[in-house]
Scaffold this active site. Structure first.
Site, PDB file in Angstrom:
ATOM      1  N   GLY A   7       0.674 -92.198 -16.118  1.00  0.00           N
ATOM      2  CA  GLY A   7       1.938 -91.963 -15.480  1.00  0.00           C
ATOM      3  C   GLY A   7       3.398 -92.862 -15.185  1.00  0.00           C
ATOM      4  N   CYS A  59      -5.670 -95.561 -16.267  1.00  0.00           N
ATOM      5  CA  CYS A  59      -4.034 -97.093 -15.368  1.00  0.00           C
ATOM      6  C   CYS A  59      -3.580 -95.988 -14.310  1.00  0.00           C
ATOM      7  CB  CYS A  59      -2.923 -96.491 -16.561  1.00  0.00           C
ATOM      8  SG  CYS A  59      -1.132 -97.377 -16.040  1.00  0.00           S
ATOM      9  N   TYR A  60      -2.164 -94.836 -14.071  1.00  0.00           N
ATOM     10  CA  TYR A  60      -2.140 -94.582 -13.088  1.00  0.00           C
ATOM     11  C   TYR A  60      -3.031 -93.670 -12.133  1.00  0.00           C
ATOM     12  CZ  TYR A  60       0.389 -91.229  -9.849  1.00  0.00           C
ATOM     13  OH  TYR A  60       0.898 -90.578  -8.596  1.00  0.00           O
ATOM     14  N   HIS A  86      -5.046 -99.004 -21.545  1.00  0.00           N
ATOM     15  CA  HIS A  86      -5.316 -98.008 -21.913  1.00  0.00           C
ATOM     16  C   HIS A  86      -6.939 -97.681 -23.103  1.00  0.00           C
ATOM     17  CE1 HIS A  86      -2.142 -95.689 -19.990  1.00  0.00           C
ATOM     18  NE2 HIS A  86      -1.032 -96.946 -19.997  1.00  0.00           N
ATOM     19  N   GLU A  88      -6.771 -95.088 -24.784  1.00  0.00           N
ATOM     20  CA  GLU A  88      -6.872 -94.271 -26.037  1.00  0.00           C
ATOM     21  C   GLU A  88      -5.600 -94.768 -26.648  1.00  0.00           C
ATOM     22  OE1 GLU A  88      -6.020 -94.647 -22.881  1.00  0.00           O
ATOM     23  OE2 GLU A  88      -3.764 -93.235 -22.852  1.00  0.00           O
ATOM     24  N   ASP A 106       1.044 -74.912 -40.188  1.00  0.00           N
ATOM     25  CA  ASP A 106       0.511 -73.773 -38.594  1.00  0.00           C
ATOM     26  C   ASP A 106       0.638 -72.549 -39.142  1.00  0.00           C
ATOM     27  OD1 ASP A 106      -0.108 -76.347 -38.008  1.00  0.00           O
ATOM     28  OD2 ASP A 106       2.589 -75.761 -36.804  1.00  0.00           O
ATOM     29  N   LYS A 122      -2.657 -80.759 -34.144  1.00  0.00           N
ATOM     30  CA  LYS A 122      -2.583 -80.317 -36.303  1.00  0.00           C
ATOM     31  C   LYS A 122      -3.399 -80.770 -36.650  1.00  0.00           C
ATOM     32  CE  LYS A 122       1.673 -80.062 -38.082  1.00  0.00           C
ATOM     33  NZ  LYS A 122       2.641 -78.437 -37.679  1.00  0.00           N
TER      34      LYS A 122
END
Ligand code: XMP
Length: 524
Positions: free
Chosen positions: A68, A95-96, A182, A184, A240, A380
């Site tokens: 964040g 992180c945050y 991070h 990710e 979609d 997605k």
């Protein structure tokens, strides 16, 4: 009710799931996707919108605190209920999120003494379940100005970098882990492994998330619950609404009616592809409304971009409503809403990030008892994998994004039938050239724009005064920011040569080298 089914599908005790607690980090959705890629279901909730009791009763196997933009010691920084750290549910703070864990558990967070760290950084890892299989030295991705300056009681440091003595910490007894970097993002070499260690070795999750199975169960469920109900769906030909349509068609067959409003502003051949696929290949009950003249009439003389968008949005709803009225009462209106739409429009549990800008909105004049959103829990890439499983053609499943207002936002100035045809031809040529080229990486979006500028040219011995086409190609992860693509000159040359030779009325081609920001992807 379908929402109820979706709720109880995820609440089944057999379905392990992870809570991603969002503290406003830009990588929040990416974290959830990374978890799901490992076949564990993850859902995102904003930090302020779930209580420890709700966490407990939802049965999460683990929690991830996201990054964040705030500093934990600021007065208005987002905090969570400290009880969450003491529930016996494993937590990974990123992180945050790691700083918040330290701060909440009694440690200290302060501005980084050696200055902020940004980008690829060498991480030295100690022995820890979180780093099982990770080499002692590896590359991680850092982006922080604060850091953990004093550990909370019961924690130990499990990784460091040159500038950051506590790049990761843990309290193994309570299963609490915090990483300053991070995991990710793909730049963190062993990020996937670190997340997998957390999911499987720390949380003990099973690999039971599979979008394909989920789709099959959805079909089964709609078949039971909606077999005698009439469902209406606005089909745009985008991935979609296409996947939602096939899924529901498999469930309720002819009880699903798809209305495809062809506003005449689609790319070359696209309207026919939609009709062929849905009506002929799948036998979907499809109404294709040829509304080109109607849209052109409404757009006559209009040059202002926002006015064009508004007219198209309104007219779209009107045409759809008229078609729906002819059908009489329908029980349910189906929409192709996906998980990022739910999160970003603030309808889910996260804060509003941006309002979704699509053609549509809910038609006011149609009466229906419920809204069905079969894809509302899916990302997605998961929707695409379901689309492939259900047998949709690749052109539809891998279709690049296309704005609801269509080519109208790619023709500057007044829109005419002639301009639409010119643009459709030029755009088809550019797409063919890109798709036929041996590119290392295909741009994420590429198209032609018909600018309002005309310029002098020469053809044979005659003077011409034709339109200028701009080619646009961008590389992006999320379409919020984008870089113009460094396309090879020979691709641009072939596209330009073919467009000026094959499309009457176009005498000049330019390449758009603006990034977003400050430009946007679309011209209008
Ligand atoms: P911009 O032009 O805002 O575009 O940088 C970002 C991405 O969004 C797409 N786009 C739209 N998609 N309805 C949509 O569904 C719209 O009105 C719309 N306008 C832009 C655009 O193609 C790009 O991928």
């Amino acid at each position: 009710m379908t929402a109820a089914f979706q709720a109880d599908f995820f609440e089944r005790k057999t379905m392990d799931k992870i809570l991603v607690l969002d503290f406003g980090g830009q990588y929040c959705q990416l974290i959830a996707r990374r978890v799901r890629e490992q076949h564990v279901f993850a859902e995102i909730k904003s930090y302020g919108r779930i209580t420890p009791e709700e966490i407990r009763s939802a049965g999460y196997r683990g929690i991830i605190f996201t990054g964040g933009p705030d500093s934990v010691y600021d007065d208005d920084a987002p905090h969570c209920d400290p009880k969450i750290l003491g529930m016996g549910i494993p937590v990974l703070g990123i992180c945050y999120g790691a700083q918040l864990m330290a701060h909440t558990a009694g440690g200290k967070v302060a501005p980084a003494e050696n200055g902020s760290e940004y980008g690829r950084t060498v991480l030295t890892a100690e022995s820890s379940v979180l780093f099982r299989g990770v080499p002692r030295e590896s590359v991680c991705w850092m982006s922080h100005t604060d850091m953990i300056s004093a550990l909370p009681g019961g924690f130990r440091i499990i990784a460091s970098t040159d500038k950051c003595p506590c790049a990761a910490m843990s309290c193994d007894e309570k299963k609490l882990y915090g990483v300053q970097f991070h995991p990710e993002v793909t730049h963190t070499a062993f990020g996937g492994l670190i997340i997998s260690n957390f999911l499987f070795s720390v949380c003990g999750c099973g690999k039971d998330w599979d979008p394909g199975n989920y789709a099959e169960q959805l079909i089964e469920r709609y078949r039971c619950e909606h077999k005698d109900k009439r469902i209406l769906l606005a089909l745009s030909g985008g991935v979609d609404s296409s996947v939602a349509a096939i899924l529901l068609h498999k469930a309720v067959g002819r009880n699903l009616t798809c209305v495809f409003v062809d506003h005449g502003l689609l790319r070359k051949g696209e309207g026919d592809l939609v009709e062929d696929t849905f009506r002929r290949t799948f036998g979907v009950n499809l109404i294709r409304v040829d509304a080109k003249e109607r849209f052109l009439g409404r757009l006559r003389g209009v040059t202002e971009p926002e006015a064009k968008r508004k007219i198209i949005g309104e007219e779209f709803i009107r045409v759809f409503e008229e078609e729906a009225e002819k059908l009489g009462h329908v029980n349910a209106l189906a929409q192709g809403t996906i998980y990022p739409d739910v999160i970003e429009s603030g309808r889910g549990d996260s804060a509003v990030i941006k309002s979704h800008h699509n053609v549509g909105g809910l038609p006011a004049a149609i009466s229906f008892d419920e809204i069905i959103e079969p894809l509302r829990d899916l990302f997605k890439d998961e929707v695409r994998s379901i689309g492939e499983r259900l047998g949709l053609p690749r052109e539809l499943v891998w279709r690049q994004p296309f704005p609801g207002p269509g080519l109208a936002v790619r023709i500057t100035g007044e829109i005419t039938g002639e301009k639409i045809s010119m643009l459709q031809e030029a755009d088809a040529i550019f797409r063919q050239e890109i798709e036929g080229a041996d590119l290392q990486r295909r741009p994420d979006q590429y198209f032609a724009v018909l600018t309002g500028t005309r310029s002098v040219g020469v053809m044979g011995d005659a003077r011409t005064y034709g339109y200028t086409v701009a080619l646009r190609a961008v590389d992006t992860d999320d379409f919020m920011t984008a870089e113009w693509s460094r396309l090879p000159f020979d691709v641009l040359e072939r596209a330009s040569g073919r467009i000026t030779n094959e499309v009457r009325g176009i005498s000049r081609v330019v390449y758009d080298i603006s990034s977003k920001p400050p430009a946007t992807v679309e011209w209008e």
